[in-house]
Every structure is written in C-alpha cells, then in structure tokens.
Design a protein around this motif. Structure first.
Motif, PDB file in Angstrom:
ATOM      1  N   GLU A 220     -10.244  10.051  17.885  1.00  0.00           N
ATOM      2  CA  GLU A 220     -11.511  10.930  17.948  1.00  0.00           C
ATOM      3  C   GLU A 220     -11.328  12.238  17.245  1.00  0.00           C
ATOM      4  OE1 GLU A 220     -13.582  10.962  21.392  1.00  0.00           O
ATOM      5  OE2 GLU A 220     -13.358   8.704  21.837  1.00  0.00           O
ATOM      6  N   ASN A 221     -10.053  12.746  17.528  1.00  0.00           N
ATOM      7  CA  ASN A 221      -9.720  14.123  16.951  1.00  0.00           C
ATOM      8  C   ASN A 221      -9.189  13.794  15.687  1.00  0.00           C
ATOM      9  OD1 ASN A 221      -9.078  16.840  16.100  1.00  0.00           O
ATOM     10  ND2 ASN A 221      -8.006  17.053  18.128  1.00  0.00           N
ATOM     11  N   ASN A 222      -9.817  14.021  14.522  1.00  0.00           N
ATOM     12  CA  ASN A 222      -9.218  13.543  13.109  1.00  0.00           C
ATOM     13  C   ASN A 222      -9.278  14.759  12.220  1.00  0.00           C
ATOM     14  OD1 ASN A 222     -11.900  14.068  12.669  1.00  0.00           O
ATOM     15  ND2 ASN A 222     -11.865  11.739  12.211  1.00  0.00           N
ATOM     16  N   SER A 223      -8.722  16.217  12.827  1.00  0.00           N
ATOM     17  CA  SER A 223      -8.527  17.459  12.156  1.00  0.00           C
ATOM     18  C   SER A 223      -7.648  17.239  11.176  1.00  0.00           C
ATOM     19  CB  SER A 223      -8.526  18.495  13.246  1.00  0.00           C
ATOM     20  OG  SER A 223      -7.335  18.251  13.950  1.00  0.00           O
ATOM     21  N   GLU A 224      -6.768  16.524  11.162  1.00  0.00           N
ATOM     22  CA  GLU A 224      -5.472  16.643  10.183  1.00  0.00           C
ATOM     23  C   GLU A 224      -5.370  15.228   9.253  1.00  0.00           C
ATOM     24  OE1 GLU A 224      -1.910  19.082  12.062  1.00  0.00           O
ATOM     25  OE2 GLU A 224      -2.442  17.401  13.329  1.00  0.00           O
ATOM     26  N   ALA A 225      -5.107  15.545   8.238  1.00  0.00           N
ATOM     27  CA  ALA A 225      -5.016  14.251   7.373  1.00  0.00           C
ATOM     28  C   ALA A 225      -3.234  14.014   6.852  1.00  0.00           C
ATOM     29  CB  ALA A 225      -5.654  14.373   5.989  1.00  0.00           C
ATOM     30  N   VAL A 226      -2.758  12.805   7.133  1.00  0.00           N
ATOM     31  CA  VAL A 226      -1.441  12.525   6.996  1.00  0.00           C
ATOM     32  C   VAL A 226      -1.305  11.396   5.727  1.00  0.00           C
ATOM     33  CG1 VAL A 226       0.652  11.225   7.813  1.00  0.00           C
ATOM     34  CG2 VAL A 226      -0.738  12.732   9.371  1.00  0.00           C
ATOM     35  N   TYR A 227      -0.701  11.465   4.789  1.00  0.00           N
ATOM     36  CA  TYR A 227      -0.613  10.475   3.489  1.00  0.00           C
ATOM     37  C   TYR A 227       0.727   9.858   3.623  1.00  0.00           C
ATOM     38  CZ  TYR A 227      -4.621  13.422   1.928  1.00  0.00           C
ATOM     39  OH  TYR A 227      -5.722  14.054   1.759  1.00  0.00           O
ATOM     40  N   LEU A 228       0.584   8.694   3.460  1.00  0.00           N
ATOM     41  CA  LEU A 228       1.576   7.610   3.511  1.00  0.00           C
ATOM     42  C   LEU A 228       1.789   7.230   2.119  1.00  0.00           C
ATOM     43  CD1 LEU A 228       3.962   5.967   5.335  1.00  0.00           C
ATOM     44  CD2 LEU A 228       2.285   4.579   5.687  1.00  0.00           C
ATOM     45  N   THR A 229       3.201   7.482   1.505  1.00  0.00           N
ATOM     46  CA  THR A 229       3.315   6.680   0.198  1.00  0.00           C
ATOM     47  C   THR A 229       5.011   6.168   0.101  1.00  0.00           C
ATOM     48  OG1 THR A 229       1.911   8.453  -0.738  1.00  0.00           O
ATOM     49  CG2 THR A 229       3.495   7.310  -2.296  1.00  0.00           C
ATOM     50  N   SER A 230       5.136   5.309  -0.584  1.00  0.00           N
ATOM     51  CA  SER A 230       6.139   4.415  -0.628  1.00  0.00           C
ATOM     52  C   SER A 230       6.614   4.260  -2.132  1.00  0.00           C
ATOM     53  CB  SER A 230       6.419   3.408   0.187  1.00  0.00           C
ATOM     54  OG  SER A 230       7.488   2.507   0.006  1.00  0.00           O
ATOM     55  N   ASP A 231       7.998   4.463  -2.328  1.00  0.00           N
ATOM     56  CA  ASP A 231       8.234   4.012  -3.813  1.00  0.00           C
ATOM     57  C   ASP A 231       8.729   2.645  -3.963  1.00  0.00           C
ATOM     58  OD1 ASP A 231       8.142   6.651  -4.517  1.00  0.00           O
ATOM     59  OD2 ASP A 231      10.071   7.268  -4.277  1.00  0.00           O
ATOM     60  N   GLU A 232       8.553   1.887  -2.797  1.00  0.00           N
ATOM     61  CA  GLU A 232       9.074   0.323  -2.832  1.00  0.00           C
ATOM     62  C   GLU A 232       7.763  -0.359  -2.132  1.00  0.00           C
ATOM     63  OE1 GLU A 232      11.864  -0.566  -3.918  1.00  0.00           O
ATOM     64  OE2 GLU A 232      12.824   1.024  -4.182  1.00  0.00           O
TER      65      GLU A 232
ATOM     66  N   MET B 100       5.525  -2.468   0.119  1.00  0.00           N
ATOM     67  CA  MET B 100       5.599  -2.838   1.420  1.00  0.00           C
ATOM     68  C   MET B 100       4.672  -3.980   1.626  1.00  0.00           C
ATOM     69  SD  MET B 100       5.088   0.526   3.333  1.00  0.00           S
ATOM     70  CE  MET B 100       6.329   2.067   3.249  1.00  0.00           C
ATOM     71  N   ARG B 101       5.377  -5.137   2.362  1.00  0.00           N
ATOM     72  CA  ARG B 101       4.620  -6.226   2.789  1.00  0.00           C
ATOM     73  C   ARG B 101       3.401  -6.233   3.862  1.00  0.00           C
ATOM     74  NH1 ARG B 101       7.474 -10.666   1.077  1.00  0.00           N
ATOM     75  NH2 ARG B 101       9.676 -10.026   0.635  1.00  0.00           N
ATOM     76  N   TYR B 102       3.644  -5.234   4.604  1.00  0.00           N
ATOM     77  CA  TYR B 102       2.531  -4.749   5.604  1.00  0.00           C
ATOM     78  C   TYR B 102       2.791  -3.626   6.236  1.00  0.00           C
ATOM     79  CZ  TYR B 102       5.610  -6.306   9.331  1.00  0.00           C
ATOM     80  OH  TYR B 102       6.571  -6.501  10.279  1.00  0.00           O
ATOM     81  N   ILE B 103       1.662  -2.867   6.848  1.00  0.00           N
ATOM     82  CA  ILE B 103       1.974  -1.731   7.468  1.00  0.00           C
ATOM     83  C   ILE B 103       0.744  -1.939   8.662  1.00  0.00           C
ATOM     84  CG2 ILE B 103       1.428   0.866   7.691  1.00  0.00           C
ATOM     85  CD1 ILE B 103       1.398   0.724   4.434  1.00  0.00           C
TER      86      ILE B 103
ATOM     87  N   LYS C  41       1.320  -1.607  -2.735  1.00  0.00           N
ATOM     88  CA  LYS C  41       2.236  -1.386  -3.936  1.00  0.00           C
ATOM     89  C   LYS C  41       2.935  -0.001  -3.961  1.00  0.00           C
ATOM     90  CE  LYS C  41      -0.878  -4.282  -6.851  1.00  0.00           C
ATOM     91  NZ  LYS C  41      -1.485  -4.738  -7.895  1.00  0.00           N
ATOM     92  N   ASN C  42       4.111  -0.053  -4.855  1.00  0.00           N
ATOM     93  CA  ASN C  42       4.935   1.200  -4.716  1.00  0.00           C
ATOM     94  C   ASN C  42       4.038   2.334  -5.512  1.00  0.00           C
ATOM     95  OD1 ASN C  42       5.252  -0.637  -7.000  1.00  0.00           O
ATOM     96  ND2 ASN C  42       6.740   0.738  -7.991  1.00  0.00           N
TER      97      ASN C  42
ATOM     98  N   TYR D 261       0.340   7.865  18.499  1.00  0.00           N
ATOM     99  CA  TYR D 261       0.280   6.572  17.227  1.00  0.00           C
ATOM    100  C   TYR D 261       1.703   6.451  16.536  1.00  0.00           C
ATOM    101  CZ  TYR D 261      -4.504   7.606  17.905  1.00  0.00           C
ATOM    102  OH  TYR D 261      -5.622   7.921  18.416  1.00  0.00           O
ATOM    103  N   LEU D 262       2.077   4.925  16.268  1.00  0.00           N
ATOM    104  CA  LEU D 262       3.202   4.726  15.809  1.00  0.00           C
ATOM    105  C   LEU D 262       2.556   3.893  14.443  1.00  0.00           C
ATOM    106  CD1 LEU D 262       5.346   3.266  18.671  1.00  0.00           C
ATOM    107  CD2 LEU D 262       5.816   5.140  17.235  1.00  0.00           C
ATOM    108  N   ILE D 263       3.650   4.104  13.301  1.00  0.00           N
ATOM    109  CA  ILE D 263       3.189   3.258  12.163  1.00  0.00           C
ATOM    110  C   ILE D 263       4.453   2.240  12.067  1.00  0.00           C
ATOM    111  CG2 ILE D 263       3.097   3.012   9.784  1.00  0.00           C
ATOM    112  CD1 ILE D 263       2.043   5.967   9.845  1.00  0.00           C
ATOM    113  N   GLY D 264       4.369   0.960  12.020  1.00  0.00           N
ATOM    114  CA  GLY D 264       5.313   0.000  11.856  1.00  0.00           C
ATOM    115  C   GLY D 264       5.136  -0.551  10.455  1.00  0.00           C
ATOM    116  N   TYR D 265       6.230  -1.079   9.651  1.00  0.00           N
ATOM    117  CA  TYR D 265       5.927  -1.380   8.331  1.00  0.00           C
ATOM    118  C   TYR D 265       7.113  -2.438   8.105  1.00  0.00           C
ATOM    119  CZ  TYR D 265       9.025   2.338   6.775  1.00  0.00           C
ATOM    120  OH  TYR D 265      10.090   2.801   6.543  1.00  0.00           O
ATOM    121  N   GLN D 266       7.027  -3.345   6.893  1.00  0.00           N
ATOM    122  CA  GLN D 266       8.270  -4.000   6.512  1.00  0.00           C
ATOM    123  C   GLN D 266       8.084  -3.962   4.948  1.00  0.00           C
ATOM    124  OE1 GLN D 266       8.181  -8.475   6.430  1.00  0.00           O
ATOM    125  NE2 GLN D 266      10.152  -8.353   7.767  1.00  0.00           N
ATOM    126  N   ARG D 267       9.112  -3.626   4.334  1.00  0.00           N
ATOM    127  CA  ARG D 267       9.604  -3.454   2.952  1.00  0.00           C
ATOM    128  C   ARG D 267       9.552  -4.806   2.292  1.00  0.00           C
ATOM    129  NH1 ARG D 267      14.184   0.942   2.410  1.00  0.00           N
ATOM    130  NH2 ARG D 267      15.038  -1.037   1.943  1.00  0.00           N
TER     131      ARG D 267
END
Length: 134
Positions: free
Chosen positions: A32-44, A46-49, A72-73, A90-96
């Motif tokens: 509910e408190n979304n006062s900040e923005a985080v950007y997630l970028t990969s050079d490779e 990713m199959r899923y996030i 996509k990268n 929160y956690l972010i899990g991913y597979q390259r």
C-alpha cells in the motif's frame, strides 16, 4: 578432474535518481505504501521473475504476489513499493536463460543503501549441465 564455474551477474536494481536510458515494459505495485520506485533490468534474458511477500519468522519466501514470464535483456520492470530498513517485506526470485537462479531482497541493506548487495545467486543442476555442454 575438478570443474569450476564462475557466475557473473549483471542485474541492475536502482532507484529513480540512478536512471539512464531505460525501456520500461511492465510496471506494478507491491504494498500500500508505494512512495519509492525500484527498477529491475538484466543484461541476460530471464525465464521468469516472481515476487513474494517475505516470511520473516521463517526466513523464506511467503505468498506469491506476482509472476512475470520472459524478460528480454535490456528491458526494465518498474516496481512501486517502499524499501524498509531492517525487516524486509518482499523478495524477488528469478531464473536466467542459463537456469541459474537468483534472489533479491527488496530493502535497504543497512550499510550504504545499495539494493544490489541483497542479491544471491546459485547454480542448479540444469545450469551446471548447460555450462558443461556449452
């Protein structure tokens, strides 16, 4: 015979004030408190996030909140949230593309504010086979 594989991760996790030319392909909100923005970028690619609530009492993934397919990268996901210092939310899990799995804890690291220091990566059996065959 001993085999050694080095993992180089090129994941960029940053805040608004650290942006260069990016292409945001998806945007969503965590909490509910979304006062900040985080950007997630990969050079490779990713199959899923996957985005999870953090189960602090058991130090593991909690409820799955959101799942994205292929990223996509060079493409970026924008996450509107609030970064806590101390107890994570929160956690972010991913597979390259090479089957290496990673996890990023969305929160201040308690030292210098760099979110990328909360990154953990590990090989899977598939990733080891991938690099043996490659």
């Amino acid at each position: 015979m001993k085999m050694e594989i080095t993992i180089l991760e090129s994941l960029k996790v940053c805040r608004d004030n650290e942006l260069d030319n990016i292409e945001v392909v998806e945007e969503f909100t965590l909490g509910e408190n979304n006062s900040e923005a985080v950007y997630l970028t990969s050079d490779e690619p990713m199959r899923y996030i996957k985005f999870y609530e953090y189960d602090f009492m058991n130090d593991r993934n909690g409820n799955l909140l959101h799942k994205l397919g292929l990223l996509k990268n060079g493409y970026t996901i924008k996450i509107n949230t609030y970064l806590t210092c101390g107890i994570l939310n929160y956690l972010i899990g991913y597979q390259r593309f090479d089957y290496v799995k990673g996890k990023v804890q969305l929160g201040e690291n308690g030292k210098n504010g760099l979110i990328i220091e909360n990154l953990e990566i590990k090989h899977t059996l598939k990733s080891i086979i991938y690099y043996i065959i490659k």
